[in-house]
Design an enzyme around this catalytic site. Structure first.
Site, PDB file in Angstrom:
ATOM      1  N   CYS A   8      -3.432  -3.032   4.626  1.00  0.00           N
ATOM      2  CA  CYS A   8      -2.567  -4.084   5.180  1.00  0.00           C
ATOM      3  C   CYS A   8      -3.054  -5.481   4.851  1.00  0.00           C
ATOM      4  CB  CYS A   8      -2.462  -3.939   6.694  1.00  0.00           C
ATOM      5  SG  CYS A   8      -1.897  -2.327   7.184  1.00  0.00           S
ATOM      6  N   THR A  66       3.839   4.838  15.351  1.00  0.00           N
ATOM      7  CA  THR A  66       3.443   3.522  14.825  1.00  0.00           C
ATOM      8  C   THR A  66       3.891   3.364  13.367  1.00  0.00           C
ATOM      9  OG1 THR A  66       1.218   4.280  14.199  1.00  0.00           O
ATOM     10  CG2 THR A  66       1.458   3.349  16.386  1.00  0.00           C
ATOM     11  N   GLU A  68       0.844  -1.191   0.000  1.00  0.00           N
ATOM     12  CA  GLU A  68       0.000   0.000   0.000  1.00  0.00           C
ATOM     13  C   GLU A  68       0.880   1.242   0.000  1.00  0.00           C
ATOM     14  OE1 GLU A  68      -1.907   1.253   3.654  1.00  0.00           O
ATOM     15  OE2 GLU A  68      -1.394  -0.699   4.501  1.00  0.00           O
ATOM     16  N   HIS A  70      -2.708  -8.989  12.530  1.00  0.00           N
ATOM     17  CA  HIS A  70      -2.043  -7.817  11.965  1.00  0.00           C
ATOM     18  C   HIS A  70      -1.662  -6.915  13.140  1.00  0.00           C
ATOM     19  CE1 HIS A  70      -1.078  -4.193   9.986  1.00  0.00           C
ATOM     20  NE2 HIS A  70      -2.183  -3.561  10.350  1.00  0.00           N
ATOM     21  N   ASN A  72       5.088  -0.863  12.374  1.00  0.00           N
ATOM     22  CA  ASN A  72       4.064  -1.292  11.427  1.00  0.00           C
ATOM     23  C   ASN A  72       4.686  -1.473  10.045  1.00  0.00           C
ATOM     24  OD1 ASN A  72       1.712  -1.968  10.143  1.00  0.00           O
ATOM     25  ND2 ASN A  72       0.603  -0.089  10.652  1.00  0.00           N
TER      26      ASN A  72
HETATM   27  P1  HMG Z   1      -2.602   8.230  20.997  1.00  0.00           P
HETATM   28  O1  HMG Z   1      -3.833   9.028  21.014  1.00  0.00           O
HETATM   29  O2  HMG Z   1      -1.313   8.958  20.941  1.00  0.00           O
HETATM   30  O3  HMG Z   1      -2.457   7.267  22.237  1.00  0.00           O
HETATM   31  O4  HMG Z   1      -2.676   7.286  19.733  1.00  0.00           O
HETATM   32  P2  HMG Z   1      -3.494   6.918  23.415  1.00  0.00           P
HETATM   33  O5  HMG Z   1      -3.709   8.110  24.230  1.00  0.00           O
HETATM   34  O6  HMG Z   1      -4.669   6.186  22.845  1.00  0.00           O
HETATM   35  O7  HMG Z   1      -2.564   5.928  24.232  1.00  0.00           O
HETATM   36  C1  HMG Z   1      -2.174   4.698  23.716  1.00  0.00           C
HETATM   37  C2  HMG Z   1      -2.172   3.695  24.857  1.00  0.00           C
HETATM   38  O8  HMG Z   1      -1.083   4.009  25.743  1.00  0.00           O
HETATM   39  C3  HMG Z   1      -3.441   3.746  25.733  1.00  0.00           C
HETATM   40  O9  HMG Z   1      -3.704   2.410  26.129  1.00  0.00           O
HETATM   41  C4  HMG Z   1      -2.983   4.548  26.952  1.00  0.00           C
HETATM   42  O10 HMG Z   1      -3.726   4.281  28.127  1.00  0.00           O
HETATM   43  C5  HMG Z   1      -1.562   4.062  27.092  1.00  0.00           C
HETATM   44  P3  HMG Z   1      -5.145   1.739  25.824  1.00  0.00           P
HETATM   45  O11 HMG Z   1      -6.139   2.589  26.500  1.00  0.00           O
HETATM   46  O12 HMG Z   1      -5.291   1.805  24.329  1.00  0.00           O
HETATM   47  O13 HMG Z   1      -5.002   0.366  26.338  1.00  0.00           O
HETATM   48  N1  HMG Z   1      -0.668   4.952  27.841  1.00  0.00           N
HETATM   49  C6  HMG Z   1       0.278   4.521  28.701  1.00  0.00           C
HETATM   50  N2  HMG Z   1       0.596   3.273  29.111  1.00  0.00           N
HETATM   51  C7  HMG Z   1       1.634   3.155  30.018  1.00  0.00           C
HETATM   52  N3  HMG Z   1       2.327   4.227  30.501  1.00  0.00           N
HETATM   53  C8  HMG Z   1       2.008   5.480  30.120  1.00  0.00           C
HETATM   54  C9  HMG Z   1       0.943   5.668  29.178  1.00  0.00           C
HETATM   55  N4  HMG Z   1       0.388   6.753  28.599  1.00  0.00           N
HETATM   56  C10 HMG Z   1      -0.597   6.303  27.765  1.00  0.00           C
HETATM   57  N5  HMG Z   1       2.690   6.512  30.604  1.00  0.00           N
HETATM   58  C11 HMG Z   1      -2.814   5.468  18.236  1.00  0.00           C
HETATM   59  C12 HMG Z   1      -2.457   5.899  19.653  1.00  0.00           C
HETATM   60  C13 HMG Z   1      -2.526   4.002  18.073  1.00  0.00           C
HETATM   61  C14 HMG Z   1      -4.307   5.732  17.974  1.00  0.00           C
HETATM   62  C15 HMG Z   1      -1.961   6.313  17.238  1.00  0.00           C
HETATM   63  O14 HMG Z   1      -0.606   5.957  17.376  1.00  0.00           O
HETATM   64  C16 HMG Z   1      -2.368   6.137  15.782  1.00  0.00           C
HETATM   65  O15 HMG Z   1      -3.235   6.856  15.275  1.00  0.00           O
HETATM   66  N6  HMG Z   1      -1.701   5.190  15.049  1.00  0.00           N
HETATM   67  C17 HMG Z   1      -2.028   4.908  13.652  1.00  0.00           C
HETATM   68  C18 HMG Z   1      -3.321   4.126  13.487  1.00  0.00           C
HETATM   69  C19 HMG Z   1      -3.264   2.701  13.947  1.00  0.00           C
HETATM   70  O16 HMG Z   1      -2.214   2.095  14.083  1.00  0.00           O
HETATM   71  N7  HMG Z   1      -4.448   2.084  14.091  1.00  0.00           N
HETATM   72  C20 HMG Z   1      -4.546   0.687  14.458  1.00  0.00           C
HETATM   73  C21 HMG Z   1      -5.775   0.001  13.895  1.00  0.00           C
HETATM   74  S1  HMG Z   1      -5.962   0.287  12.132  1.00  0.00           S
HETATM   75  C22 HMG Z   1      -4.872  -0.846  11.388  1.00  0.00           C
HETATM   76  O17 HMG Z   1      -4.377  -1.721  12.027  1.00  0.00           O
HETATM   77  C23 HMG Z   1      -4.587  -0.654   9.945  1.00  0.00           C
HETATM   78  C24 HMG Z   1      -3.273   0.024   9.623  1.00  0.00           C
HETATM   79  O18 HMG Z   1      -2.197  -0.856   9.830  1.00  0.00           O
HETATM   80  C25 HMG Z   1      -3.294   0.534   8.191  1.00  0.00           C
HETATM   81  C26 HMG Z   1      -3.656  -0.426   7.085  1.00  0.00           C
HETATM   82  O19 HMG Z   1      -4.503  -1.319   7.185  1.00  0.00           O
HETATM   83  O20 HMG Z   1      -3.124  -0.206   6.025  1.00  0.00           O
HETATM   84  C27 HMG Z   1      -3.024   1.237  10.472  1.00  0.00           C
END
Ligand code: HMG
Length: 389
Positions: free
Chosen positions: A113, A154, A81, A235, A278
């Site tokens: 993905c 990520t 992709e 994934h 990723n």
């Molecule tokens: P964010 O808003 O920065 O993070 O984005 P958050 O506030 O949601 O925190 C992440 C986790 O860390 C949370 O845990 C927090 O509690 C924890 P959860 O509630 O989820 O269990 N946390 C801590 N833990 C320990 N010590 C601390 C601490 N502080 C916070 N001090 C997000 C995170 C993944 C959303 C962001 O990085 C993002 O947008 N990433 C890209 C999208 C993504 O990967 N999505 C996944 C599903 S979609 C998919 O898999 C397809 C993809 O691969 C693309 C494709 O298919 O082509 C993306």
């Protein structure tokens, strides 16, 4: 009796550079626990200026060609992709770099993905039609989000190559598959953008809905029950996502969701993804490599696979590990692909992230940075020029 078709060999490659999450955290002031524990990531692979999906894909596939030759390969399916061309398949460059026979068909597939799983299933269909043939599946991606965005942590990059054929040395892929498609805008990348757009929380929810939908269809197709699986490969956009997904699946099926049970089912699938980041299409199959390289003997055991691609398409399917598979693993080379990466500092990573070729059609040699077997030497007259070492 139906013929046994599946993954005969699997090899992967990643990048020249690696950025530890400690460096990202030091730059943006994030508490490191959020990266190490919250999303379950230690570091991410960063491509050198002269690396791309083609150089990684060719590097992943070269050891497979060295081991098995090219005689039976009549099809190359390249899943990505992070395509480099809207018309020409990246697989054609790989075909050329590897010296594959001209009597081949080569094509590129895309659905976020999920693309590599489509490639694997299409390969199985081709092999079923003519069991004498093998198909080379290459899944290669560079995951790129905006600097200073939540997605930045990520990112990653890698390629997995798989040889698909009859009498597989590693894993038989079974019927049925559970399928799921929903038109959602959780993550996408319009043609005019290099970095993906994403609604982070929406993407997590969309993934979980897709797990449920694919499993529901798998059950309706008379698939195996959850407790028949020795492990589950998901994934892994970040490794914590696999834990969220498996907990969701167990809840949906009415099973206990004890931490230890989940860790037992997934723990050995995350080692490579947690340090590579990723790798989009390659991610699920890095999970399989990690499992096979680390687990005690899995002969005869079933492994569950959940492939998710944003947008979205998901598939749940099973594979059974075959006897003597350990003799065919590439555990040493896999670890070497990870340990050979050179750490890059935050400024160096940022400069690489911001780099792109001018679109003027001129001669643009790339700095020689990679020590891998293939490099992108230049963009010249709008053409990508590759070199073999
Ligand atoms: P964010 O808003 O920065 O993070 O984005 P958050 O506030 O949601 O925190 C992440 C986790 O860390 C949370 O845990 C927090 O509690 C924890 P959860 O509630 O989820 O269990 N946390 C801590 N833990 C320990 N010590 C601390 C601490 N502080 C916070 N001090 C997000 C995170 C993944 C959303 C962001 O990085 C993002 O947008 N990433 C890209 C999208 C993504 O990967 N999505 C996944 C599903 S979609 C998919 O898999 C397809 C993809 O691969 C693309 C494709 O298919 O082509 C993306």
């Amino acid at each position: 009796m139906s013929i046994s078709i599946g993954i005969h060999d699997l090899s992967f490659a990643t990048t020249e550079f690696v950025l530890p999450h400690t460096a990202l955290a030091a730059y943006n002031g994030t508490e490191i626990g959020k990266y190490h524990v919250g999303i379950g990531q230690e570091s991410m692979s960063v491509p050198a200026a002269d690396e791309d999906i083609v150089t990684m894909g060719a590097a992943a596939a070269a050891p497979i060609i060295a081991r098995h030759g090219t005689d039976r390969i009549r099809t190359v399916v390249f899943a990505t992709e992070s395509s480099i061309d809207q018309a020409k398949s990246a697989g054609v460059y790989v075909h050329s770099l590897l010296g594959l026979p001209s009597a081949s068909r080569v094509v590129e597939l895309k659905q976020a993905c999920y693309g590599a799983t489509a490639a694997l299933q299409f390969a199985i269909g081709l092999v079923r039609r003519d069991p004498a043939q093998q198909v080379l599946v290459v899944a290669s991606d560079v995951s790129k989000y905006e600097l200073d965005s939540p997605g930045e942590a990520t990112q990653g990059a890698a390629a997995v190559a798989m040889l698909v054929g009859v009498g597989p040395a590693l894993m038989r892929i079974e019927d049925p598959s559970g399928l799921f498609t929903a038109d959602v805008m959780d993550f996408w990348r319009p043609n005019y953008r290099e970095a993906a757009l994403v609604d982070g929380q929406e993407s997590i929810n969309a993934y979980l809905q897709a797990v449920e939908g694919a499993w529901k269809d798998y059950a309706e197709q008379d698939g195996r029950s959850v407790d028949e699986f020795a492990a589950f490969c998901y994934h892994q956009p970040f490794t914590k996502m696999a834990y969220k997904a498996h907990r969701h699946l167990l809840n949906y099926c009415g099973y206990d969701t004890g931490k230890d049970d989940i860790a037992r089912a997934l723990g050995q699938t995350t080692a490579y993804n947690s340090v590579i980041g990723n790798s989009y299409t390659a991610s699920l199959y890095l999970g399989l490599a990690s499992l096979l390289d680390q687990a005690d003997d899995l002969t005869g055991r079933s492994i569950g696979f959940l492939s998710y691609g944003s947008g979205s398409v998901a598939e749940f399917f099973a594979g059974t590990v075959v006897a003597n598979y350990r003799e065919h693993l590439r555990t040493e080379e896999n670890r070497e692909a990870i340990t050979r990466r050179r750490p890059v500092d935050y400024a160096g990573y940022r400069a690489l992230h911001e780099r792109s070729f001018p679109a003027d059609g001129g001669d643009h040699p790339t700095p020689s940075q990679t020590t891998g077997p293939f490099r992108l030497a230049a963009l010249s007259g709008h053409k990508r020029i590759y070199e073999t070492r």
